[in-house]
Design an enzyme around this catalytic site. Structure first.
Site, PDB file in Angstrom:
ATOM      1  N   ASN A 156     -37.420  -6.258 -35.929  1.00  0.00           N
ATOM      2  CA  ASN A 156     -38.583  -6.912 -35.294  1.00  0.00           C
ATOM      3  C   ASN A 156     -39.889  -6.673 -36.048  1.00  0.00           C
ATOM      4  O   ASN A 156     -40.799  -7.488 -36.001  1.00  0.00           O
ATOM      5  CB  ASN A 156     -38.703  -6.528 -33.808  1.00  0.00           C
ATOM      6  CG  ASN A 156     -38.903  -5.058 -33.575  1.00  0.00           C
ATOM      7  OD1 ASN A 156     -38.646  -4.236 -34.453  1.00  0.00           O
ATOM      8  ND2 ASN A 156     -39.359  -4.700 -32.390  1.00  0.00           N
ATOM      9  N   GLU A 255     -37.844   6.324 -31.752  1.00  0.00           N
ATOM     10  CA  GLU A 255     -38.730   5.370 -31.079  1.00  0.00           C
ATOM     11  C   GLU A 255     -37.802   4.320 -30.493  1.00  0.00           C
ATOM     12  O   GLU A 255     -37.292   3.462 -31.213  1.00  0.00           O
ATOM     13  CB  GLU A 255     -39.716   4.808 -32.111  1.00  0.00           C
ATOM     14  CG  GLU A 255     -40.943   4.218 -31.494  1.00  0.00           C
ATOM     15  CD  GLU A 255     -40.864   2.730 -31.439  1.00  0.00           C
ATOM     16  OE1 GLU A 255     -40.443   2.211 -30.365  1.00  0.00           O
ATOM     17  OE2 GLU A 255     -41.203   2.093 -32.435  1.00  0.00           O
ATOM     18  N   CYS A 289     -41.016  -3.473 -28.785  1.00  0.00           N
ATOM     19  CA  CYS A 289     -40.710  -2.397 -27.818  1.00  0.00           C
ATOM     20  C   CYS A 289     -41.850  -2.160 -26.834  1.00  0.00           C
ATOM     21  O   CYS A 289     -41.612  -1.717 -25.714  1.00  0.00           O
ATOM     22  CB  CYS A 289     -40.437  -1.086 -28.541  1.00  0.00           C
ATOM     23  SG  CYS A 289     -39.112  -1.203 -29.709  1.00  0.00           S
ATOM     24  N   GLU A 463     -45.460   8.642 -34.053  1.00  0.00           N
ATOM     25  CA  GLU A 463     -45.688   8.041 -35.363  1.00  0.00           C
ATOM     26  C   GLU A 463     -47.132   7.589 -35.444  1.00  0.00           C
ATOM     27  O   GLU A 463     -47.711   7.160 -34.440  1.00  0.00           O
ATOM     28  CB  GLU A 463     -44.742   6.853 -35.568  1.00  0.00           C
ATOM     29  CG  GLU A 463     -43.283   7.296 -35.575  1.00  0.00           C
ATOM     30  CD  GLU A 463     -42.304   6.198 -35.942  1.00  0.00           C
ATOM     31  OE1 GLU A 463     -42.590   5.013 -35.664  1.00  0.00           O
ATOM     32  OE2 GLU A 463     -41.251   6.524 -36.507  1.00  0.00           O
TER      33      GLU A 463
END
Ligand code: SIN
Length: 487
Positions: A156, A255, A289, A463
């Site tokens: 994505n 993640e 997400c 991150e």
């Protein structure tokens, strides 16, 4: 792959130890906008992945021995090259992933911003001096690179998810092996070409493209030379990868999936909330997400919000990402569109009301119309699954505590959003929501300076930001004995 000015950016082989590595087996990379094969690329097997790990391990000593300033200079060059080639990189990204060209170029700038950020932040890996419990000792804390980092990244965000991990790892002094998604390997390989031009030494940044997900995944999660594993993708796959990492007790950061609530309280600025919901829901056709997954609207403003939101969604332009004005591109595969359609259908059967969309767009099977459902309840499939598509389920609630309860009733804890103009409520709600990232009167929360990551089954680690560097560093404590005590 026409209209790419710098054709040397279009690579079709894995990049290992500074070399392009071919194999006889091939993978077709297709354009999700029309199904056309863009290129056939070499399909790396687990032995090739192992070569990459060994190369990263060999390169570790000299890369970690460079000064932070030297690493920073090289990373800065990589950042500059990405920005210089933003148009080509954006076009490659749209061709393989489908998102509108403006969004793809935005992703290149977003990915590059992590490289710029960590090029700077790598210079600030400070240690510590701690008062010792006895006068003959001194306690020092130093931070050192974890070692070889292996990563698996999703389709994505084919550029930014690699940049966000690799930039932090390299800045910390680690070396890196990534397996990008096989749907979108071209962005990763173009990054490798630019890494080479930037002077990143052989073996420091490696890209392994291969279809054997379990074979390659096994090497990256179980190889004893890999010290840390990082993954962005679904919670289901993440759990399996964590289990595999347990065999050698690797450091992991994950993640994973999300189920973001977007809450509109009755004291919200409704126009701002509509804009925020559009941005956070329909970015990348909902395949993100942190995308809004459920819109919770307080009863008093439900009608006003729905009217404005539906009108705005109706205006979104669906099409090929390369056509001008497109806001919603194709979904990554026909199956992805079918899965979304199934969630919509199941929820309608349970009483949700379809007010917009709810079917394929005329452009083809990969295209799903921006969709709005009302009358949704939190237990419907469209609300309790990660949708990963352009669908907005709207749920009505009565008071603040109900909103918080509904929002938190999920195993996920990545992002959440809410709109309110009451300062007391803003702090109360922000502190009560079990999500790692909260947008308060804001639908676009991602940037290199902020810690991106989730709670609960959305993963661990962060991150971006200074916290993102810690994930690639070991803390080492030095106890100096036999010291003179103060008399
Ligand atoms: C993701 O979908 O995993 C990343 C989205 C972002 O960085 O904003």
């Amino acid at each position: 792959m026409q209209n790419i000015t710098d054709q040397a950016l279009v690579k079709t082989e894995s990049y290992i130890d500074g070399h392009w590595v071919a194999s006889t087996a091939k993978i077709a990379v297709c354009n999700p906008a029309n199904g056309e094969v863009l290129v056939n690329i070499s399909d790396a097997n687990p032995e090739i992945a192992e070569q990459a790990v060994v190369a990263a391990s060999k390169a570790l000593a000299s890369w970690s021995a460079k000064s932070a300033q030297q690493r920073s200079d090289i990373l800065r060059k990589w950042f500059e090259l990405m920005i210089q080639h933003q148009d080509d990189l954006g076009r490659i990204l749209t061709l393989e992933q489908g998102k509108p060209l403006a969004e793809a170029k935005g992703e290149i700038a977003y990915g590059a911003s992590f490289i710029e950020w960590f090029a700077e932040e790598g210079k600030r890996v400070y240690g510590d001096v701690i008062p010792a419990p006895s006068g003959d000792k001194r306690i020092l804390v130093i931070k050192q690179p974890v070692g070889v980092v292996a990563a698996i990244t999703p389709w994505n965000f084919p550029n930014a998810m690699i940049a966000r991990k690799a930039a932090a790892a390299l800045a910390a002094g680690c070396t890196f092996v990534v397996r990008p998604a096989t749907q979108t390997p071209l962005s990763a390989l173009a990054m490798a070409e630019l890494a080479s031009r930037a002077g990143i030494p052989a073996g420091v940044f490696n890209v392994v493209v291969g279809e054997d997900a379990s074979g390659l995944g096994k090497v990256l999660t179980e190889h004893p030379l890999v010290a840390k594993f990082t993954f962005t993708g679904s919670t289901g796959v993440g759990k399996k990868l964590i289990a595999q990492c347990a065999s050698t007790v690797k450091k992991v950061s994950m993640e994973l999936g999300g189920n973001a609530p977007f809450i509109v309280f009755d004291d919200a600025d409704i126009d701002a909330a509509v804009q925020g919901a559009l941005v956070s829901k329909y970015r990348n056709a909902g395949q993100t997400c942190v995308c809004t997954n459920r819109i919770l609207v307080q009863r008093k403003v439900h009608k006003a919000f729905c009217e404005k939101f539906i009108a705005a969604v109706q205006d979104l332009k669906v099409g090929d990402g390369l056509s001008s004005g497109t806001q919603i591109g194709p979904m990554i595969t026909t199956k992805a569109a079918s899965d979304v359609h199934e969630l919509v259908q199941q929820s309608i059967a349970l009483g949700a009301e379809l007010v917009l969309g709810g079917r394929r767009a005329e452009q083809g099977d990969n295209y799903y119309l921006p969709t709005v459902l009302t009358n949704v309840t939190n237990d419907m499939p469209i609300a309790n699954n990660e949708i990963f598509g352009p669908v907005s389920p709207i749920i009505c609630f009565d008071d603040e505590s109900e909103a918080i309860e509904l929002a938190n009733a999920t195993e996920y804890g990545l992002a959440g959003y809410f709109y309110s103009r009451n300062i007391g409520r803003i702090f109360r709600v922000a502190e009560s929501l079990d999500f790692g990232m909260i947008g308060v009167n804001e639908g676009a929360i991602s940037n290199a300076a902020a810690p991106f990551g989730g709670m609960k089954q959305s993963g661990n680690g962060r991150e971006g930001s200074r916290y993102g560097l810690d994930d690639y560093l070991e803390i080492k404590y030095l106890c100096l004995g036999g010291m003179e005590s103060h008399s």
